[in-house]
Design a protein around this motif. Structure first.
Motif, PDB file in Angstrom:
ATOM      1  N   LEU A   1       2.302  -2.623   3.911  1.00 46.24           N
ATOM      2  CA  LEU A   1       3.159  -4.188   3.735  1.00 46.24           C
ATOM      3  C   LEU A   1       2.835  -4.514   3.151  1.00 46.24           C
ATOM      4  O   LEU A   1       1.267  -4.650   3.096  1.00 46.24           O
ATOM      5  N   LEU A   2       3.394  -4.446   2.186  1.00 46.70           N
ATOM      6  CA  LEU A   2       3.291  -5.842   1.017  1.00 46.70           C
ATOM      7  C   LEU A   2       3.504  -7.566   1.820  1.00 46.70           C
ATOM      8  O   LEU A   2       4.706  -7.335   2.326  1.00 46.70           O
ATOM      9  N   THR A   3       3.132  -8.680   1.515  1.00 45.96           N
ATOM     10  CA  THR A   3       2.708  -9.450   1.724  1.00 45.96           C
ATOM     11  C   THR A   3       2.627 -10.174   0.075  1.00 45.96           C
ATOM     12  O   THR A   3       1.195 -10.077  -0.104  1.00 45.96           O
ATOM     13  N   CYS A   4       3.439 -10.361  -0.306  1.00 49.29           N
ATOM     14  CA  CYS A   4       3.349 -11.225  -1.836  1.00 49.29           C
ATOM     15  C   CYS A   4       4.398 -12.380  -2.076  1.00 49.29           C
ATOM     16  O   CYS A   4       4.580 -12.814  -0.946  1.00 49.29           O
ATOM     17  N   ASP A   5       3.415 -13.536  -2.457  1.00 47.31           N
ATOM     18  CA  ASP A   5       4.240 -14.625  -3.251  1.00 47.31           C
ATOM     19  C   ASP A   5       5.385 -15.029  -3.512  1.00 47.31           C
ATOM     20  O   ASP A   5       6.225 -15.604  -3.143  1.00 47.31           O
ATOM     21  N   ASN A   6       5.665 -13.653  -4.415  1.00 52.77           N
ATOM     22  CA  ASN A   6       6.869 -13.824  -4.580  1.00 52.77           C
ATOM     23  C   ASN A   6       7.622 -12.762  -4.789  1.00 52.77           C
ATOM     24  O   ASN A   6       7.037 -11.578  -4.510  1.00 52.77           O
ATOM     25  N   ASP A   7       8.972 -12.560  -5.034  1.00 50.98           N
ATOM     26  CA  ASP A   7       9.938 -11.360  -5.485  1.00 50.98           C
ATOM     27  C   ASP A   7       8.918 -10.472  -7.034  1.00 50.98           C
ATOM     28  O   ASP A   7       8.670  -9.486  -6.860  1.00 50.98           O
ATOM     29  N   GLU A   8       8.658 -10.805  -7.667  1.00 49.35           N
ATOM     30  CA  GLU A   8       8.065 -10.221  -9.313  1.00 49.35           C
ATOM     31  C   GLU A   8       6.380  -9.856  -8.543  1.00 49.35           C
ATOM     32  O   GLU A   8       6.280  -8.713  -8.998  1.00 49.35           O
ATOM     33  N   GLN A   9       5.831 -10.425  -7.778  1.00 56.18           N
ATOM     34  CA  GLN A   9       4.583  -8.987  -7.198  1.00 56.18           C
ATOM     35  C   GLN A   9       5.213  -8.041  -6.358  1.00 56.18           C
ATOM     36  O   GLN A   9       3.678  -7.038  -6.322  1.00 56.18           O
ATOM     37  N   ALA A  10       5.866  -8.233  -5.429  1.00 60.21           N
ATOM     38  CA  ALA A  10       6.440  -7.371  -4.794  1.00 60.21           C
ATOM     39  C   ALA A  10       6.971  -5.954  -5.632  1.00 60.21           C
ATOM     40  O   ALA A  10       6.472  -4.516  -5.494  1.00 60.21           O
ATOM     41  N   LEU A  11       7.833  -6.744  -6.452  1.00 59.28           N
ATOM     42  CA  LEU A  11       8.392  -5.147  -7.542  1.00 59.28           C
ATOM     43  C   LEU A  11       7.281  -4.800  -8.417  1.00 59.28           C
ATOM     44  O   LEU A  11       7.396  -3.560  -8.557  1.00 59.28           O
ATOM     45  N   ASP A  12       6.207  -5.343  -8.931  1.00 57.42           N
ATOM     46  CA  ASP A  12       5.119  -5.237  -9.623  1.00 57.42           C
ATOM     47  C   ASP A  12       3.980  -3.789  -8.213  1.00 57.42           C
ATOM     48  O   ASP A  12       3.285  -3.066  -8.870  1.00 57.42           O
ATOM     49  N   ARG A  13       4.166  -4.138  -7.233  1.00 56.09           N
ATOM     50  CA  ARG A  13       3.526  -3.182  -5.969  1.00 56.09           C
ATOM     51  C   ARG A  13       4.377  -1.681  -5.695  1.00 56.09           C
ATOM     52  O   ARG A  13       4.119  -1.132  -5.116  1.00 56.09           O
ATOM     53  N   ALA A  14       6.088  -1.827  -6.262  1.00 54.33           N
ATOM     54  CA  ALA A  14       6.917  -1.339  -5.238  1.00 54.33           C
ATOM     55  C   ALA A  14       6.915   0.400  -5.999  1.00 54.33           C
ATOM     56  O   ALA A  14       7.930   1.507  -5.586  1.00 54.33           O
ATOM     57  N   GLY A  15       5.870   0.490  -7.092  1.00 55.49           N
ATOM     58  CA  GLY A  15       6.385   2.126  -7.560  1.00 55.49           C
ATOM     59  C   GLY A  15       7.694   2.292  -8.366  1.00 55.49           C
ATOM     60  O   GLY A  15       8.009   3.952  -8.334  1.00 55.49           O
TER      61      GLY A  15
ATOM     62  N   VAL B   1      12.663  -2.885  -3.671  1.00 56.18           N
ATOM     63  CA  VAL B   1      11.400  -2.596  -2.989  1.00 56.18           C
ATOM     64  C   VAL B   1      10.879  -1.820  -1.787  1.00 56.18           C
ATOM     65  O   VAL B   1      10.664  -1.258  -2.354  1.00 56.18           O
ATOM     66  N   MET B   2      11.793  -1.866  -1.567  1.00 54.16           N
ATOM     67  CA  MET B   2      12.050  -0.665  -0.170  1.00 54.16           C
ATOM     68  C   MET B   2      11.844   0.760  -0.724  1.00 54.16           C
ATOM     69  O   MET B   2      11.320   1.519  -0.592  1.00 54.16           O
ATOM     70  N   ASP B   3      13.425   1.185  -1.709  1.00 50.79           N
ATOM     71  CA  ASP B   3      13.663   2.130  -1.953  1.00 50.79           C
ATOM     72  C   ASP B   3      12.147   2.373  -2.935  1.00 50.79           C
ATOM     73  O   ASP B   3      11.462   3.496  -2.969  1.00 50.79           O
ATOM     74  N   GLY B   4      11.645   1.882  -3.684  1.00 50.07           N
ATOM     75  CA  GLY B   4      10.681   2.397  -4.533  1.00 50.07           C
ATOM     76  C   GLY B   4       9.571   2.578  -3.633  1.00 50.07           C
ATOM     77  O   GLY B   4       8.632   3.918  -3.690  1.00 50.07           O
ATOM     78  N   LEU B   5       8.937   2.029  -2.366  1.00 47.12           N
ATOM     79  CA  LEU B   5       8.114   2.203  -1.229  1.00 47.12           C
ATOM     80  C   LEU B   5       8.001   3.367  -0.554  1.00 47.12           C
ATOM     81  O   LEU B   5       7.354   4.457  -0.842  1.00 47.12           O
ATOM     82  N   ILE B   6       9.161   4.035  -0.456  1.00 47.11           N
ATOM     83  CA  ILE B   6       9.916   4.476   0.212  1.00 47.11           C
ATOM     84  C   ILE B   6       9.667   5.629  -0.702  1.00 47.11           C
ATOM     85  O   ILE B   6       9.486   7.106  -0.214  1.00 47.11           O
ATOM     86  N   ASP B   7      10.398   6.185  -2.155  1.00 44.59           N
ATOM     87  CA  ASP B   7      10.190   7.578  -2.921  1.00 44.59           C
ATOM     88  C   ASP B   7       8.773   7.302  -3.100  1.00 44.59           C
ATOM     89  O   ASP B   7       8.485   8.549  -3.128  1.00 44.59           O
ATOM     90  N   GLY B   8       8.273   6.343  -3.045  1.00 42.23           N
ATOM     91  CA  GLY B   8       6.148   6.820  -3.308  1.00 42.23           C
ATOM     92  C   GLY B   8       6.118   7.959  -2.386  1.00 42.23           C
ATOM     93  O   GLY B   8       5.044   8.153  -2.361  1.00 42.23           O
ATOM     94  N   ALA B   9       5.767   7.332  -0.803  1.00 43.71           N
ATOM     95  CA  ALA B   9       6.026   7.801   0.180  1.00 43.71           C
ATOM     96  C   ALA B   9       6.415   9.901   0.158  1.00 43.71           C
ATOM     97  O   ALA B   9       5.758   9.609   0.502  1.00 43.71           O
ATOM     98  N   LEU B  10       7.559   9.522   0.260  1.00 45.14           N
ATOM     99  CA  LEU B  10       8.410  10.365  -0.216  1.00 45.14           C
ATOM    100  C   LEU B  10       7.326  11.095  -0.847  1.00 45.14           C
ATOM    101  O   LEU B  10       7.514  12.866  -0.861  1.00 45.14           O
TER     102      LEU B  10
END
Length: 156
Positions: free
Chosen positions: A116-130, A30-39
């Protein structure tokens, strides 16, 4: 659905902005996706050579954001993910990180991109990670918001 009604931000004149991205280390994919989106956003808007720092977890985002704001950065993008578990730990970390980042931005006047993603489960986080197949790209969105606010503040 999250993301509906989001504004279309027109961001220009970002050249010369000093921007830092701080990212938690938990949930690597998830973090790799978020960082890639930011960069990607920083590159699209012409921000050269952003500082990228990693912190242990989302709880540590505010203290590093404050240090960067105090060192003259024009904007800071804070990226993290907290996934609900079976204890109140989720609530404490989410509230502490959110309130800490809010305090940094209001006390320093430096915009903080809230990724900061605040998710109920891994799937929600992955769906927002870009990531490929994700419905949203919160790293890009948080960065765009921080840049738009920095440009606005610079124009005041």
């Amino acid at each position: 659905m999250s993301g509906e009604g989001a504004p279309r931000l027109d961001v220009a004149d970002c050249e010369g902005l000093r921007v830092a991205v701080i990212a938690a280390q938990w949930h690597e994919k998830v973090m790799d996706g978020l960082i890639d989106g930011a960069l990607r956003a920083l590159k699209e808007y012409g921000v050269a050579e952003p500082t990228v720092l990693r912190v242990p977890g989302s709880f540590e985002l505010p203290v590093v954001a404050k240090a960067l704001a105090d060192r003259g950065y024009d904007a800071v993008v804070a990226l993290g993910v907290v996934i609900r578990g079976g204890t109140p730990h989720f609530d404490y970390v989410c509230e502490a990180a959110t309130m800490g980042l809010t305090d940094v931005t209001t006390s320093t006047g430096v915009p903080i991109g809230f990724g900061l993603l605040t998710c109920d489960n891994d799937e929600q986080a992955l769906d927002r990670a870009g990531l490929p197949g994700s419905r949203e790209d919160k790293g890009h969105e948080a960065t765009t918001a921080a840049l738009a606010t920095a440009v606005l503040l610079r124009s005041l």
